[in-house]
Design a protein around this motif. Structure first.
Motif, PDB file in Angstrom:
ATOM      1  N   ALA D 474       0.816  -1.005  -0.010  1.00  0.00           N
ATOM      2  CA  ALA D 474       0.124  -0.061   0.177  1.00  0.00           C
ATOM      3  C   ALA D 474       0.697   1.033   0.008  1.00  0.00           C
ATOM      4  O   ALA D 474       1.935   1.422   0.649  1.00  0.00           O
ATOM      5  CB  ALA D 474      -0.857   0.098   1.086  1.00  0.00           C
ATOM      6  N   VAL D 475       0.511   2.302  -0.718  1.00  0.00           N
ATOM      7  CA  VAL D 475       1.275   3.346  -0.868  1.00  0.00           C
ATOM      8  C   VAL D 475       0.236   4.764  -0.459  1.00  0.00           C
ATOM      9  O   VAL D 475      -0.915   4.717  -1.138  1.00  0.00           O
ATOM     10  CB  VAL D 475       1.934   3.575  -2.323  1.00  0.00           C
ATOM     11  CG1 VAL D 475       2.607   5.008  -2.298  1.00  0.00           C
ATOM     12  CG2 VAL D 475       2.800   2.313  -2.502  1.00  0.00           C
ATOM     13  N   GLY D 476       0.764   5.572   0.243  1.00  0.00           N
ATOM     14  CA  GLY D 476      -0.189   6.531   0.680  1.00  0.00           C
ATOM     15  C   GLY D 476       0.002   7.785  -0.296  1.00  0.00           C
ATOM     16  O   GLY D 476       0.882   7.744  -1.291  1.00  0.00           O
ATOM     17  N   VAL D 477      -1.253   8.805  -0.186  1.00  0.00           N
ATOM     18  CA  VAL D 477      -1.016   9.838  -1.084  1.00  0.00           C
ATOM     19  C   VAL D 477      -0.373  10.835  -0.281  1.00  0.00           C
ATOM     20  O   VAL D 477      -0.748  11.388   0.986  1.00  0.00           O
ATOM     21  CB  VAL D 477      -2.254  10.409  -1.606  1.00  0.00           C
ATOM     22  CG1 VAL D 477      -2.306  11.485  -2.281  1.00  0.00           C
ATOM     23  CG2 VAL D 477      -2.960   9.160  -2.378  1.00  0.00           C
ATOM     24  N   ARG D 479      -0.275  14.408   0.687  1.00  0.00           N
ATOM     25  CA  ARG D 479      -0.898  15.755   0.368  1.00  0.00           C
ATOM     26  C   ARG D 479      -1.177  16.703   1.665  1.00  0.00           C
ATOM     27  O   ARG D 479      -0.881  16.180   2.858  1.00  0.00           O
ATOM     28  CB  ARG D 479      -2.506  15.186  -0.127  1.00  0.00           C
ATOM     29  CG  ARG D 479      -3.402  14.473   0.946  1.00  0.00           C
ATOM     30  CD  ARG D 479      -4.936  14.478   0.366  1.00  0.00           C
ATOM     31  NE  ARG D 479      -5.293  13.770  -0.485  1.00  0.00           N
ATOM     32  CZ  ARG D 479      -5.465  12.256  -0.412  1.00  0.00           C
ATOM     33  NH1 ARG D 479      -5.252  11.746   0.868  1.00  0.00           N
ATOM     34  NH2 ARG D 479      -6.088  11.551  -1.280  1.00  0.00           N
ATOM     35  N   GLU D 480      -1.443  17.755   1.440  1.00  0.00           N
ATOM     36  CA  GLU D 480      -1.722  18.848   2.491  1.00  0.00           C
ATOM     37  C   GLU D 480      -3.128  18.587   2.964  1.00  0.00           C
ATOM     38  O   GLU D 480      -3.930  18.708   1.918  1.00  0.00           O
ATOM     39  CB  GLU D 480      -1.553  20.211   2.023  1.00  0.00           C
ATOM     40  CG  GLU D 480      -0.201  20.593   1.807  1.00  0.00           C
ATOM     41  CD  GLU D 480       0.798  20.596   3.140  1.00  0.00           C
ATOM     42  OE1 GLU D 480       0.114  21.381   3.859  1.00  0.00           O
ATOM     43  OE2 GLU D 480       1.466  19.948   2.970  1.00  0.00           O
ATOM     44  N   VAL D 481      -3.491  18.269   4.033  1.00  0.00           N
ATOM     45  CA  VAL D 481      -5.038  18.153   4.533  1.00  0.00           C
ATOM     46  C   VAL D 481      -5.270  19.642   4.575  1.00  0.00           C
ATOM     47  O   VAL D 481      -4.902  20.622   5.001  1.00  0.00           O
ATOM     48  CB  VAL D 481      -4.956  17.679   5.846  1.00  0.00           C
ATOM     49  CG1 VAL D 481      -6.424  17.527   6.089  1.00  0.00           C
ATOM     50  CG2 VAL D 481      -4.519  16.229   5.822  1.00  0.00           C
ATOM     51  N   VAL D 485     -11.453  23.673   6.196  1.00  0.00           N
ATOM     52  CA  VAL D 485     -12.650  22.999   6.873  1.00  0.00           C
ATOM     53  C   VAL D 485     -12.320  22.247   8.067  1.00  0.00           C
ATOM     54  O   VAL D 485     -11.319  21.487   8.212  1.00  0.00           O
ATOM     55  CB  VAL D 485     -13.533  22.208   5.833  1.00  0.00           C
ATOM     56  CG1 VAL D 485     -14.691  21.428   6.601  1.00  0.00           C
ATOM     57  CG2 VAL D 485     -13.954  22.723   4.593  1.00  0.00           C
ATOM     58  N   THR D 486     -13.215  22.688   9.111  1.00  0.00           N
ATOM     59  CA  THR D 486     -12.892  21.781  10.271  1.00  0.00           C
ATOM     60  C   THR D 486     -14.139  21.399  10.648  1.00  0.00           C
ATOM     61  O   THR D 486     -15.118  21.528  10.527  1.00  0.00           O
ATOM     62  CB  THR D 486     -12.284  22.867  11.519  1.00  0.00           C
ATOM     63  OG1 THR D 486     -13.534  24.307  11.513  1.00  0.00           O
ATOM     64  CG2 THR D 486     -11.117  23.670  11.080  1.00  0.00           C
ATOM     65  N   PRO D 487     -13.949  20.135  11.538  1.00  0.00           N
ATOM     66  CA  PRO D 487     -15.455  19.227  11.959  1.00  0.00           C
ATOM     67  C   PRO D 487     -16.075  20.044  12.820  1.00  0.00           C
ATOM     68  O   PRO D 487     -15.779  21.007  13.532  1.00  0.00           O
ATOM     69  CB  PRO D 487     -14.473  18.309  12.813  1.00  0.00           C
ATOM     70  CG  PRO D 487     -12.929  18.557  12.563  1.00  0.00           C
ATOM     71  CD  PRO D 487     -12.778  19.794  12.100  1.00  0.00           C
TER      72      PRO D 487
END
Ligand SMILES: [Zn+2]
Ligand SMILES: [Zn+2]
Ligand SMILES: [Zn+2]
Ligand SMILES: [Zn+2]
Ligand SMILES: [Zn+2]
Ligand SMILES: [Zn+2]
Ligand SMILES: [Zn+2]
Ligand SMILES: [Zn+2]
Lengths: 487, 487, 487, 487
Positions: D474-477, D479-481, D485-487
């Motif tokens: 498995a390889v992750g992406v 990225r900047e989260v 938007v905040t929950p």
């Protein structure tokens, strides 16, 4: 109020024919050529249009409390958006918390659903087991019009049930003449993979797909089918998204077992690449279970729908807005699972199914409405264009086009998974209980106008199954046990 | 003449409901509760009975010239016997001799069929290829209501065609919007095995089955499907008798290919052991192609019918009496191939299908009538109980019983392959063109009352296929051919 | 001459172990640790290397007269290039013209092959049928060491045979204890599609692939298997390139039938996109039958090799240079069919098979040498590293790399279908009949040094099959034929 | 002590050849023609006989504590009976009680096994999960020569493990390079059906088969494979008894997954009818899990062995005498599960496999010895006839016959499931560690002569799998989260 739909082509699961349709008092009262409109009747011009049974979406989750939040779409907004897309009924889910009374949960959901704009019904989930559950399943079928029970093979630590529960519940349902449905994913495997991926440092939405590979669904579908099979029970697999599950269903059917499969349009047209979108928010918006798949799975699903190996289409409409999805910013397992689409199901299926020659218009009706009505024992009140049926209809414009967008949709969610797709084939008018609730772009749904629809147990196929089981029941050997030997 | 069927339960492929049915002038003119009988109308009491579309047998061979003799059952006796069994229509076969004009043969058969008692139509066999055949296929579809062509992959040296013919004919039919059907057995293999068995001294009817093992059918079915598939054409396999052919069809359907399969009731209930009967005459009476099979194949066929993987049931009714069968006394390859059963199809299927819980009554209607009408584009004129349809109906007594016997049957043949079987489920009344032709044991068919029924090309599924093919047609690469290199 | 291979790891189909190998007089005479080199013995340092049985290519066409030209690679250049790639034997094909004597053709090919540098043998094709062919098959097996016969189901109008020929030939071979092999493509379908594509104006190499879609191979494979099966004969499918054919083989094997499949490395790593190359000459260079396929077929082939469902790998080495390919400039059906690759088979398979974890080194030996030797009854003379076996060995450098190119290859053809691929895993030394014919980049093959190898009939598996067939042969029913009835 | 086997035909998995075999000091030291016997060497005349690797039984339960009793056969009597049947090694099972230390259980079993007459090894069962188990799996592989772990998917409430345990254990084993094996039956389903049958009043041995229908095994096999597959791990299914499990394995292998299946001879020749024997004691004697099956399953198993889809044969030798079986007189769930047969495996397989043409002698060796040795990493010390291998051999008389009977067998149990069968093909001499332990009917085994055989982890196939997994992890992406938007 009465309404005459004039000049269209009636399209049912079996046939297409030029005919007017006259509705009164919420029912279809005449189907025939050259009908006259009584005074006061509204007349809908259906020239060049198809008059079809309204879509029934057998899998929605309006205002579902889930993963620490509540789905943004409520029963009114959701059924309204559905109407804008040609739908006239949903079957939603009562999902009791483990140990909660099924009856109590049922009433909770009934309460929430009172605001629905179109007719609705409920599957009830069996999320735990005990004498009380067994008893309440009986009550629900006898007194509350429930004829289907749902089981989650995933969501470990929450609503997942093990094989022991499946066996007890399937056996009980079979006794009651009710149909069992399953969300088929091996929850233990998902849990294990989630943990392992997080340990590897994969925390983004791509981890969602990686933790739920196709075999995880194929396995569970196969297992649910085997369990049903040893009990002589039929079973319905919700949201089939893989070649493996499709083949498991096909194998079972080819062996004479009554197994049904449901497909979501999103699995037919969206693939797993969305989870690798560089924008977290976009990738997260697609998080639902089962996830989108490598493209080749789509062929198996389309073929299943065309061949009758898969029978229904649904949406699993379950909306969460960006701030809700953001709960999983650091951990994909916390992103609320769900995507919307009740407004788009019919157009997506028409455009990509009928428009490409994969489906005939009659098959379109069959998989969007009629099969669902028959399987869940609503037919011919729903799913048919015939005298005596409910006046739940859609006037479908096969040449109409629209571009799908969150900016214009009526769904209460800030993202549309089909954003930007231009589709040919749109609901021109939607008629619910004989009323125009969507007409030429005007949404006229009424809060609370929807009715709860009872679904009786023991549809015809159960009578056949009962007969078959009776003839194949286990028979003991009559013998004297040897007394010569003692332990 | 008008007729009111009162008090029954209408059973269609989709639903069952209490209703009266009123027929006038050969058509169904009203379906509803509490209908009044006009003066002069005959009234049939259907209390406790099922009112269903009359059976359609899509595969018969009345008075067929074959293997040096002529089938004993003619169009009048055969359709009459069919009526006694609940059938109201047959589709027979025009089988031109190689090099014979298709049109000429068509008219020959039309002439013979004029005596038919109930409605009928014709598939036309393509037994050779040439420009004339190609041209005449067009004429038949445009001017003679033919929308299906038959191909024999067996009967080497007689009417068998090779793959080249299949390709030409399937392509031509596809162009015309007509459906191709095949008798799927590898004729070369049969020929080789026949020769080899005779050389081994095996001359009795058991040689018939030994020369046509299941793989011989499975292979040919698979081949016909592959050939159709490369052309983007649908295909219909007649008399599927094996697990192998059933699986070939299932695989094709699961890959999105439009393939249909037909089953004969005899293959569902009789197995290959009959060919080892010590009495030659008895064994010979069962000689038909494809032959009866080891018992386990029956499960696959039943499951195919229940699951929708196989769609129709027929009889391949083709009768030869003992003196005719005797032509092969010294050589099984000379026993005329054929068995009867048009009178028994419906009862055999009801008793062994509905009676055992393998089929619902609605599925029974679907496989005995509706699917056939839809596939061969007769629906809803045939295969439906609805206003405007032909008044071709059967009033079915689900509790009635009879014991099948050559002594009592109405078929013009001296043997009944179901001899002695007691079945529950019988045709109480059969109505053809609005007339009672069979009522409580009284056969009232009229010679010549049957009409030839035109079947137009391009049913809905062809429109979908054409669209699909258009979107998937071969595309060339636009390139400069290199001039640097010359051969 | 004697040679000591010192310090390597012997790798066979069953095991790997550190050992020296000593060869004398063309045979392996010792396998063991710490062997001493006699005076005069050449010593090969195999430290860090694998000592394996030399590759056997069971499918080549050296200097084949075909489609109006002759393959550019002759038996000397071809076997030399093979040696450079680690091969020590080929099995080529004698292909008689229809009506030509098989014996005559056999001697023709034997003459051409005298220049071969390494050992070789011949399959003989059955391209027509008659008593002479039947008789000559016997002569070939008894007197000329032939134990396998080839059949072309494609190339209509040239060497294609119909099912009747297959049946006669398979039955005859079974009698002789010889194995039948088939080129499995439905030649009628290819012919039909070729014509249709040309009519649509598609004349370029893309038409080659379009005229031979995967079903065309799957169908023929299935048919050949069914035909063999009804005769109780084993069968070997050459150049399996599709999922469909792989599945047909798997189904047959799972039913207990002895069926073998051969794969070409080019089908494992090249896909159909090459036919859409904008450069005609490039696209044409890839024209071979069966053509390259959509990528997903490759997975099925790899899995087949790993699981034992497919047993051998070959090259179908058949070289045509650009001026020869140019014969089809205006019509793809005239492009000579064939690609080269005998020099690259082993490296392509190691790099893409062992290097990716799809195969173990032992499995690599099994599919490049041992299975072939066993199936064609050359084992353990060939395909083994053991005392008494021919000293046909390759010293394989698992870490060596090379970049494949027509500029550097030893094949007599101006194009390399693997051009530019960098592979890890190369033949460091090749030993044929105990002589170093390829060593560290130096090609030392000798014209005419190769020997024709007899292959006796009736390998062990045939003895099992004969026993099985004996126990399952057709048995007649002993009965009095009724005299009561006369025709 | 040394021994010369003279004049026989050596039969291995790959080949057959006339050769003498000389053994000294427990090892094979020479294989060749015309070997001289040194002074003092015992000479075995093998004229007309086959010299094969001794049988290895990878699945026995000597003196197993189970279901409240202890298996009657101990390690000495069991391995002795095995030797009389041509076996020279067993792999038995250490089965820790839930919560018991694996190491402690391992030592317990090692103690019991000290009396064994021939070599042996142990699979260790994982019957629960925890850090201790994980840790001890490592210790067992590193320090105790264990390379395989067993998992029970049945025996609910006792040693059954759930999917969570399977996932943890499979992942851990994969890390260690050890192979996981499973007893594949859905224990929840068995439990449910047992309860239901008892409630219906079915208490006899027929209830045993009825509570474990074929789907119950097919399901579990499929599940174990899917779980292994998502982890990239190989898996070995013990005692495959059904078409369904065989097909599950075949599907996995055809998809490139490393899956192995083991077959018991009893499932090949005995069918479920035994459970309906009117004599309770007889019926009870056949109670084992999985139970005997409808006859048609046998074909699938034979075909699996011949095609390589199933690899090994074992006995699951687990003996209980009549008084032990009697514990379940009133309740079939209390009948101790188990049947014996270590003495008969080889003869049953030869007679019914080689004798019927289903298997070649080489395939017989492969499935009785070589494959087992390779899969469990004992090869070529075991499973081979080659210099350096252990002198564990059987001299097989292909023409010898015997009638199997409890009266004459050497097994310590009062019943023989093959009672009265006359078989052709018997062990004439068995040589263990170079000693004649069975010769011409004389059993000379020595208590305690057997040795524990270490089995190292990471056989070649694991190196391939590790490489494959490395390339497919498995390889992750990256990225900047989104922070918008905040929950
Ligand atoms: Zn779900
Ligand atoms: Zn859901
Ligand atoms: Zn026919
Ligand atoms: Zn026919
Ligand atoms: Zn070829
Ligand atoms: Zn070739
Ligand atoms: Zn077990
Ligand atoms: Zn066991």
């Amino acid at each position: 109020m009465s309404i005459l739909i004039r000049g269209g082509t009636v399209v049912t699961a079996e046939q297409s024919f030029r005919s007017d349709v006259f509705c009164d008092n919420g029912m279809i009262v005449a189907v025939g050529d050259g009908l006259d409109a009584p005074t006061g009747a509204e007349v809908v011009d259906a020239g060049g249009q198809y008059v079809m049974p309204g879509g029934i979406d057998p899998h929605t989750h309006m205002e579902l409390p889930f993963m620490g939040t509540v789905a943004s779409e409520d029963f009114f907004s959701g059924t309204s958006a559905g109407a804008a897309g040609g739908n006239t009924m949903i079957i939603d889910f009562v999902i009791p918390a483990p140990q909660q009374s099924l009856i109590e949960a049922y009433h909770q959901w009934r309460g929430w659903a009172e605001k629905a704009a179109t007719d609705y019904s409920f599957h009830v989930a069996v999320t735990w087991w005990g004498d009380q559950v067994k008893e309440e399943m009986g009550v629900l079928t006898r007194e509350h019009g429930v004829n289907s029970f749902k089981h989650f093979m995933a969501y470990k630590g929450a609503i997942m049930v093990d094989d022991g529960v499946l066996l007890n519940s399937f056996a009980r349902a079979q006794e009651l003449g009710a149909l069992c449905t399953v969300h088929a994913e091996n929850g233990d495997a998902v849990f294990h993979l989630q943990k392992s991926l997080l340990e590897q440092g994969i925390t983004g939405p791509e981890g969602h797909a990686l933790s739920r590979p196709p075999q995880v669904e194929g396995e569970a579908a196969q297992r649910a089918i085997a369990i049903a099979n040893v009990l002589g029970a039929p079973v319905y697999i919700v949201h089939v998204s893989t070649e493996q599950a499709t083949q498991a269903i096909a194998r079972a059917r080819a062996a004479g077992h009554r197994v049904y499969g449901e497909v979501l349009p999103q699995h037919l047209v969206i693939d797993e690449s969305v989870y690798r979108d560089p924008d977290w928010q976009t990738a997260a918006a697609y998080v639902m279970s089962p996830p989108f798949r490598p493209k080749h799975h789509q062929e198996a699903l389309w073929a299943g729908l065309a061949s009758g190996g898969l029978q229904t289409t649904a949406t699993d409409h379950c909306c969460f807005c960006a701030p809700q999805k953001a709960a999983g910013r650091d951990n994909f397992t916390k992103i609320p699972n769900g995507t919307g689409g009740i407004e788009d199901r019919m157009s997506i299926l028409w455009h990509n199914g009928v428009g490409t020659g994969r489906l005939t218009p009659n098959e379109f009706v069959r998989i969007t409405s009629t099969n669902c009505a028959q399987i869940f024992n609503l037919y011919p009140r729903k799913g048919a264009v015939q005298v005596g049926a409910d006046a739940d209809l859609v006037v479908w414009d096969p040449a109409g086009t629209r571009t799908i967008s969150a900016k214009t949709h009526h769904q209460n969610v800030d993202f549309n998974i089909y954003e930007g797709m231009e589709v040919t084939g749109v609901a021109r008018h939607t008629i619910s209980q004989g009323n125009l609730v969507w007409t030429d772009g005007d949404l006229r749904t009424v809060r609370g106008a929807g009715r709860y629809i009872d679904r009786p147990c023991h549809p015809p196929v159960f009578r056949a199954i009962d007969r078959y089981n009776e003839l194949h029941k286990a028979v003991g050997v009559d013998r004297e046990v040897s007394t010569a030997v003692t332990p």
